[in-house]
Scaffold this motif. Structure first.
Motif, PDB file in Angstrom:
ATOM      1  N   LEU A  60      -9.393  44.238   0.016  1.00 25.50           N
ATOM      2  CA  LEU A  60      -9.770  42.986   0.681  1.00 25.50           C
ATOM      3  C   LEU A  60      -9.076  41.844  -0.052  1.00 25.50           C
ATOM      4  N   VAL A  61      -7.971  41.406   0.497  1.00 26.63           N
ATOM      5  CA  VAL A  61      -7.051  40.504  -0.204  1.00 26.63           C
ATOM      6  C   VAL A  61      -7.701  39.186  -0.632  1.00 26.63           C
ATOM      7  N   PRO A  62      -8.392  38.452   0.250  1.00 21.59           N
ATOM      8  CA  PRO A  62      -8.973  37.180  -0.205  1.00 21.59           C
ATOM      9  C   PRO A  62      -9.988  37.359  -1.331  1.00 21.59           C
ATOM     10  N   ALA A 122       1.044  41.549  -2.985  1.00 18.30           N
ATOM     11  CA  ALA A 122       1.126  40.152  -3.421  1.00 18.30           C
ATOM     12  C   ALA A 122      -0.155  39.739  -4.146  1.00 18.30           C
ATOM     13  N   ALA A 123      -1.314  40.204  -3.644  1.00 19.41           N
ATOM     14  CA  ALA A 123      -2.584  39.888  -4.301  1.00 19.41           C
ATOM     15  C   ALA A 123      -2.666  40.515  -5.682  1.00 19.41           C
ATOM     16  N   LEU A 124      -2.141  41.724  -5.824  1.00 24.40           N
ATOM     17  CA  LEU A 124      -2.159  42.388  -7.132  1.00 24.40           C
ATOM     18  C   LEU A 124      -1.243  41.676  -8.120  1.00 24.40           C
ATOM     19  N   ARG A 125      -0.099  41.224  -7.654  1.00 21.43           N
ATOM     20  CA  ARG A 125       0.820  40.501  -8.547  1.00 21.43           C
ATOM     21  C   ARG A 125       0.207  39.186  -9.010  1.00 21.43           C
ATOM     22  N   ALA A 126      -0.631  38.581  -8.159  1.00 25.45           N
ATOM     23  CA  ALA A 126      -1.230  37.292  -8.491  1.00 25.45           C
ATOM     24  C   ALA A 126      -2.510  37.422  -9.311  1.00 25.45           C
ATOM     25  N   TYR A 127      -3.040  38.644  -9.435  1.00 28.19           N
ATOM     26  CA  TYR A 127      -4.305  38.820 -10.159  1.00 28.19           C
ATOM     27  C   TYR A 127      -4.090  38.449 -11.627  1.00 28.19           C
ATOM     28  N   PRO A 128      -4.955  37.578 -12.189  1.00 27.15           N
ATOM     29  CA  PRO A 128      -4.715  37.062 -13.554  1.00 27.15           C
ATOM     30  C   PRO A 128      -5.103  38.064 -14.628  1.00 27.15           C
TER      31      PRO A 128
END
Length: 387
Positions: free
Chosen positions: A231-233, A277-283
């Protein structure tokens, strides 16, 4: 605005402070109540002996009490215990206690970062001369049923019945800790039971705050893993709300959209490009990795060519890969590939430079293995081979 008041077990210390201050209670009473519930696991107000009688009566009137009733314990030959729990409305869920076992590759590959923390603790215990204790990982549920409809998982057979409250999610850990056996320590908690944790985001996030609160159980965020089908968001929200400190596991199960959509309907809403893209942005903190869960389904996603696509898809991401030969479920004619096929898939990923493990099957003789937790009384709709 919250339509119903928070259950007492779901309240954080600051919320106890506000509610008890409004009643004229002393400030330290809030910490005492939270300690009783989340550090000592006591939910009966009458047993909270250092509280004034009037406060104990108030807590009872507010509904403080057991939120889950253990109905049955299924014990596997390998020591795994599956607990069938009854909720206040009669619904049931399952949670699993997984004691560590000895032998090569024996650590359940649910959260390798938590396993590394365990290793550090073991070394410290050895230096201090302490008796080694059995590490236990608890797999907890977040929903009654599941709406995701993944083709290899029993939890979604009957669809989603309802979300669990934060008190019911955290309550599984309070109960699991109380049911530990002599010499066992609850070390890790994984949100990998029934339901999609991020589909029930508010309750999942609150339960994370309860379980990791320093005045309560005080689990390290290194020891807590949230698994999602993608669930991307909500992945972005989890990263922002917890600063990336909560370990993240992604149920991937395919390296192309066509195969993944057939196995996991959520991919039609959040395809691989959006998910990656969501995984790359995960801090993600330094030296931490995202766990990629990949269930191997015979004839669907187990070809070495698929492993090569997976290696390419994940290139550049800090990940470790857990391969899970599909555990049989009544609702599906799908099944796992043979050992040689699994080994060939793993070899491709290992040669591509990935840390890749084959998850050891635990508790499958009592239907407690990955993908086998099921809603009691659900009528299976048999899923045939996909494609």
């Amino acid at each position: 605005m919250r339509s119903t008041p928070l259950h007492p077990v779901a309240r954080l210390p600051e919320e106890w402070s506000a509610s008890l201050a409004a009643r004229g209670e002393r400030s330290f009473a809030a910490k005492q109540v939270f300690h009783w519930i989340h550090r000592r696991g006591i939910l009966d107000p009458a047993a909270m002996t250092n509280l004034p009688a009037r406060l104990r009566e108030h807590l009872a009137a507010e509904g403080l009490g057991e939120v889950l009733t253990p109905e049955r314990v299924h014990r596997s030959e390998d020591g795994t215990r599956k607990l069938l729990l009854r909720l206040h409305d009669g619904a049931t869920i399952e949670t699993v206690l997984l004691p560590s076992v000895s032998g090569p590759g024996s650590q359940a590959q649910l959260d390798a970062d938590a396993a590394a923390a365990d290793d550090e603790d073991d070394e410290a215990d050895a230096q201090a001369g302490a008796t080694p204790r059995t590490r236990v990982t608890q797999c907890i549920s977040t929903q009654v049923g599941c709406a995701m409809g993944c083709g290899f998982c029993a939890s979604g057979v009957a669809g989603l019945k309802r979300h669990l409250g934060a008190e019911e999610i955290a309550g599984q850990v309070l109960l699991g800790r109380a049911m530990l056996e002599e010499g066992e320590d609850l070390r890790n908690v994984v949100y990998m039971g029934m339901g999609e944790p991020l589909h029930n985001y508010e309750a999942t996030a609150r339960s994370l705050r309860l379980l990791t609160h320093p005045e309560g159980i005080n689990l390290s965020t290194r020891r807590v893993t949230v698994s999602t089908s993608g669930l991307v968001p909500e992945i972005a929200r989890l990263g922002a709300d917890f600063g990336g400190q909560i370990a993240l596991a992604i149920s991937l199960h395919a390296a192309d959209d066509e195969t993944r959509s057939a196995l996991m309907p959520i991919n039609r809403k959040y395809p691989l490009d959006a998910l990656l893209a969501a995984l790359r942005a995960y801090p993600l903190p330094r030296r931490r990795r995202i766990t990629v869960e990949y269930t191997l389904v015979a004839g669907q996603n187990d070809d070495p060519a698929e492993a090569r696509r997976l290696a390419k898809l994940l290139r550049g991401l800090p990940v470790k890969i857990n391969l899970i030969p599909m555990n049989p479920i009544e609702a599906s004619s799908l099944g796992p590939p043979g050992q040689e096929r699994v080994a060939a898939f793993q070899e491709v990923l290992t040669e591509a430079g990935y840390s890749c493990f084959v998850r050891r099957r635990r508790g499958d003789d009592v239907s407690a293995a990955c993908g086998q937790l099921v809603l009691l009384g659900a009528k299976p709709k048999v899923r045939r081979a996909l494609g």
